[in-house]
Structures are given as structure tokens and as C-alpha cells.
Design a protein around this motif. Structure first.
Motif, mmCIF file in Angstrom:
data_model
loop_
_atom_site.group_PDB
_atom_site.id
_atom_site.type_symbol
_atom_site.label_atom_id
_atom_site.label_comp_id
_atom_site.label_asym_id
_atom_site.label_seq_id
_atom_site.Cartn_x
_atom_site.Cartn_y
_atom_site.Cartn_z
ATOM 1 N N ARG A 156 -9.338 2.366 -5.578
ATOM 2 C CA ARG A 156 -8.539 2.966 -6.665
ATOM 3 C C ARG A 156 -7.629 2.161 -7.269
ATOM 4 O O ARG A 156 -7.222 2.381 -8.482
ATOM 5 C CB ARG A 156 -7.577 4.241 -5.800
ATOM 6 C CG ARG A 156 -8.649 5.476 -5.158
ATOM 7 C CD ARG A 156 -7.578 6.451 -4.449
ATOM 8 N NE ARG A 156 -8.728 7.392 -3.909
ATOM 9 C CZ ARG A 156 -8.002 8.170 -3.176
ATOM 10 N NH1 ARG A 156 -6.791 8.483 -2.967
ATOM 11 N NH2 ARG A 156 -8.752 8.992 -2.658
ATOM 12 N N LEU A 157 -7.253 1.084 -6.732
ATOM 13 C CA LEU A 157 -6.315 0.321 -7.421
ATOM 14 C C LEU A 157 -6.878 -0.589 -8.377
ATOM 15 O O LEU A 157 -6.654 -1.021 -9.335
ATOM 16 C CB LEU A 157 -5.421 -0.615 -6.088
ATOM 17 C CG LEU A 157 -4.611 0.234 -5.309
ATOM 18 C CD1 LEU A 157 -4.431 -0.894 -4.065
ATOM 19 C CD2 LEU A 157 -3.451 0.539 -6.177
ATOM 20 N N ASP A 158 -8.025 -1.028 -7.887
ATOM 21 C CA ASP A 158 -9.148 -1.856 -8.960
ATOM 22 C C ASP A 158 -9.353 -1.044 -10.123
ATOM 23 O O ASP A 158 -9.074 -1.568 -11.149
ATOM 24 C CB ASP A 158 -10.348 -2.314 -7.958
ATOM 25 C CG ASP A 158 -10.351 -3.184 -7.135
ATOM 26 O OD1 ASP A 158 -9.258 -3.647 -6.977
ATOM 27 O OD2 ASP A 158 -11.370 -3.404 -6.384
ATOM 28 N N SER A 159 -9.367 0.219 -10.082
ATOM 29 C CA SER A 159 -9.824 1.244 -11.315
ATOM 30 C C SER A 159 -8.671 1.020 -11.906
ATOM 31 O O SER A 159 -8.725 0.892 -13.346
ATOM 32 C CB SER A 159 -10.226 2.548 -11.042
ATOM 33 O OG SER A 159 -10.480 3.197 -11.962
ATOM 34 N N LEU A 160 -7.550 1.342 -11.441
ATOM 35 C CA LEU A 160 -6.212 1.423 -12.346
ATOM 36 C C LEU A 160 -5.695 0.169 -12.884
ATOM 37 O O LEU A 160 -5.648 0.242 -14.097
ATOM 38 C CB LEU A 160 -5.015 1.838 -11.544
ATOM 39 C CG LEU A 160 -3.811 1.834 -11.882
ATOM 40 C CD1 LEU A 160 -3.558 2.835 -13.076
ATOM 41 C CD2 LEU A 160 -2.501 2.199 -10.758
ATOM 42 N N TYR A 161 -5.953 -0.892 -12.145
ATOM 43 C CA TYR A 161 -5.613 -2.212 -12.566
ATOM 44 C C TYR A 161 -6.505 -2.715 -13.814
ATOM 45 O O TYR A 161 -6.043 -3.200 -14.791
ATOM 46 C CB TYR A 161 -5.660 -3.420 -11.542
ATOM 47 C CG TYR A 161 -4.634 -3.083 -10.470
ATOM 48 C CD1 TYR A 161 -3.544 -2.072 -10.563
ATOM 49 C CD2 TYR A 161 -4.574 -3.905 -9.303
ATOM 50 C CE1 TYR A 161 -2.610 -2.017 -9.733
ATOM 51 C CE2 TYR A 161 -3.577 -3.710 -8.255
ATOM 52 C CZ TYR A 161 -2.560 -2.771 -8.354
ATOM 53 O OH TYR A 161 -1.867 -2.758 -7.618
ATOM 54 N N VAL A 175 2.917 -5.903 -10.076
ATOM 55 C CA VAL A 175 2.757 -4.909 -9.138
ATOM 56 C C VAL A 175 3.963 -5.027 -8.033
ATOM 57 O O VAL A 175 4.204 -6.131 -7.384
ATOM 58 C CB VAL A 175 1.396 -4.998 -8.514
ATOM 59 C CG1 VAL A 175 1.468 -3.696 -7.271
ATOM 60 C CG2 VAL A 175 0.367 -4.870 -9.567
ATOM 61 N N LEU A 176 4.865 -4.013 -7.905
ATOM 62 C CA LEU A 176 5.791 -3.995 -6.962
ATOM 63 C C LEU A 176 5.431 -3.263 -5.671
ATOM 64 O O LEU A 176 4.659 -2.303 -5.781
ATOM 65 C CB LEU A 176 7.156 -3.535 -7.386
ATOM 66 C CG LEU A 176 7.854 -4.391 -8.533
ATOM 67 C CD1 LEU A 176 7.626 -3.840 -9.750
ATOM 68 C CD2 LEU A 176 9.380 -4.732 -8.189
ATOM 69 N N VAL A 210 -2.492 -4.576 0.944
ATOM 70 C CA VAL A 210 -3.390 -4.383 0.179
ATOM 71 C C VAL A 210 -3.065 -4.425 -1.253
ATOM 72 O O VAL A 210 -3.763 -4.939 -2.397
ATOM 73 C CB VAL A 210 -3.979 -3.125 0.453
ATOM 74 C CG1 VAL A 210 -4.996 -2.259 -0.487
ATOM 75 C CG2 VAL A 210 -4.446 -2.852 1.876
ATOM 76 N N LEU A 211 -1.856 -4.020 -1.634
ATOM 77 C CA LEU A 211 -1.404 -4.139 -3.125
ATOM 78 C C LEU A 211 -1.414 -5.750 -3.517
ATOM 79 O O LEU A 211 -2.034 -5.992 -4.539
ATOM 80 C CB LEU A 211 0.053 -3.400 -3.056
ATOM 81 C CG LEU A 211 -0.066 -2.139 -2.994
ATOM 82 C CD1 LEU A 211 1.542 -1.721 -2.743
ATOM 83 C CD2 LEU A 211 -0.520 -1.263 -4.148
#
Length: 271
Positions: A156-161, A175-176, A210-211
Motif C-alpha cells: 500500500r505504501l509503494d502504491s501511494l509513494y 515521510v514522517l 516499514v515506513l
């Protein structure tokens, strides 16, 4: 009624709101600041970026509760970027950021900040289980959230980024992370057990890991806030985070001091 039962009753109300978690020299620092302000600054993300808990909400922000005490607002007031779009919103997930906040990004955007991920892994459900159920239920809920962090959240993070980069190809993206909630062996005399507090802190560490990994792989800058909040967690005696409180939507969010003393320095150091 016992202190534990009174605390749990107030906590039930709070959970409804939670548902709605090399050194550059002077010249290099100046160049970085100039680049950041040359184009527009866009502040994306969830309640930790919108400033829930910090008060002084912008009248037109509604339930997103965008605060003039939030780190994006404080940063832009100090640096005067060419434009400022503050679209972070309480309750946002990676998918709602992608679908509802990215329209303000463009090729001219020079700086983006974002917090996202806490709501994707069921932060509200974890806190509900930990506040209202047994220690065993709490720890199990935390472990389930960690499994989501390791399994579904990275994609999900990969998609958003990827969407952010596609819409703002020239921007520096910061990214905080999220703070640890509790000072262990602190001065809290009611509420969660030490085992529950340690489990929640560990989950924050896993989420931040993870972030950091996904943002690095995307070519973004990760800036954690754990160091800034150390000594100011719940049970510290000088907390920059709300515990269970009224108004209920402030619960488990940074106070104004957490935004100015925690998130703002972490963001500023990355720009």
C-alpha cells in the motif's frame, strides 16, 4: 466505581474519536531551504499531519481538523513557500490519501510531507482492545497489527509513494514517522499494564521501520520523531501526547507542543 472502571468508561468515548495512529554546512542548508521554497509545498497525510490534538483548527477544514499549530502550517509560516496546500485529514489511510489528496500535486511542487500507515493497520481497533479488554487480547491485537505492517502495508505504501512521485516528479518528499506512545517504568498509575505499553511501543517501532524502508526504496526521505518525543511520551510527566481526554478526538494525538517540539524539528531537519 473503581479508578480502573472510571478510566475505562472515559476511554470508551475516546476510542470513538480514534476510529474517526553527513552534516551540511551553512551554504548547503541555505540551498536546501531555497529549493524547498522555490515551488509549492504540499502537506499530505493523516491526523498526525493535520494536527488533531493541537487545537486552533482552520474553520474550513471540518472533520479533517487541520490546525494552525500543526507542523506543516508552522513550517510554511516560517519559510513562505511559493504556494502551500494543506490537505492532510484526520482518519486518512494510504488509499484515501491517494484518492483524495494528490490532486494538488504538480510538476512545480518542490516539497511534500506525508504521514500515512497508522490507520491502515487498525490503530483504533488496537487501542480499543488494549483499553477495554484483557492484556492477552491487547497483545494479540498488537501482534495482528504488526502482521499487517509486514504483509499488506508495504504494498500500500509503494502504491501511494508511486502515485506521489508520478504527480510531483521534481519534489523532495519527506515521510514522517510516529512516536512511541509510552515511557516505560513511568509515572502512570492507572490504565494499561506495562506489558501492554511495551507491546504498543514495539508496534510503533515496527511501523517506523516499514515506513523507513519503503520510503528509502521510493527515493524519499524518512524522518522519525521517536528521538524528539523521548522524555515526552505518555507516563513521562511532561507528555506531548494526549492520553484519554476530552474532547475525545484529541485522545492519543500530539498536543501543540508535540507538533512544534517534535514533528516540526523532525521535518525541518529533513528539508
Amino acid at each position: 466505581m473503581s479508578a480502573r472502571r472510571i478510566w475505562a468508561s472515559v476511554s470508551t468515548l475516546a476510542l470513538a474519536a480514534v476510529a474517526a495512529l553527513g552534516v551540511a554546512g551553512p551554504a548547503a542548508a541555505a540551498d536546501s531551504a531555497d529549493a524547498a521554497t522555490a515551488g509549492g509545498y504540499v502537506a499530505l497525510g493523516d491526523s498526525y499531519s493535520s494536527g488533531v490534538g493541537a487545537g486552533s483548527y482552520l474553520p474550513d477544514s471540518g472533520d479533517c481538523r487541520r490546525s494552525t499549530n500543526a507542523y506543516p502550517y508552522l513550517w510554511q509560516a516560517a519559510h513562505s513557500p511559493a504556494s502551500f496546500d494543506f490537505v492532510a485529514c484526520s482518519g486518512a489511510t494510504t488509499s484515501s490519501v491517494a484518492s483524495g489528496q494528490l490532486g494538488v500535486l504538480s510538476a512545480s511542487t518542490s516539497l511534500v510531507s506525508v504521514t500515512a500507515g497508522g490507520n491502515d493497520i487498525g490503530f483504533a481497533d488496537v487501542m480499543r482492545d488494549c483499553v477495554l479488554s484483557s492484556e492477552a487480547v491487547c497483545v494479540n491485537s498488537v501482534n495482528n497489527a504488526i502482521a499487517q505492517m509486514n504483509n499488506s502495508l508495504p504494498g500500500r505504501l509503494d502504491s501511494l509513494y508511486g502515485d506521489i512521485r508520478a504527480r510531483a516528479p521534481q519534489a523532495q518528499v519527506v515521510v514522517l514517522g510516529y512516536p512511541r506512545f509510552y515511557q516505560l517504568s513511568g509515572n502512570c498509575v492507572a490504565g494499561l499494564t506495562e506489558t501492554e505499553r511495551a507491546a504498543i511501543n514495539n508496534a510503533s517501532d515496527v511501523l517506523n521501520d516499514v515506513l523507513a524502508k519503503r520510503s528509502a526504496d521510493a527515493g524519499f526521505t524518512f524522518s522519525g520523531v521517536v528521538d524528539e518525543f523521548t522524555g515526552h511520551e505518555l507516563c513521562s510527566g511532561d507528555a506531548w501526547l494526549h492520553g484519554v481526554t476530552i474532547p475525545i478526538h484529541h485522545s492519543y494525538h500530539p498536543k501543540a507542543a508535540g507538533q512544534s517540539g517534535g514533528y516540526l524539528p523532525a521535518f525541518r531537519s529533513a528539508v
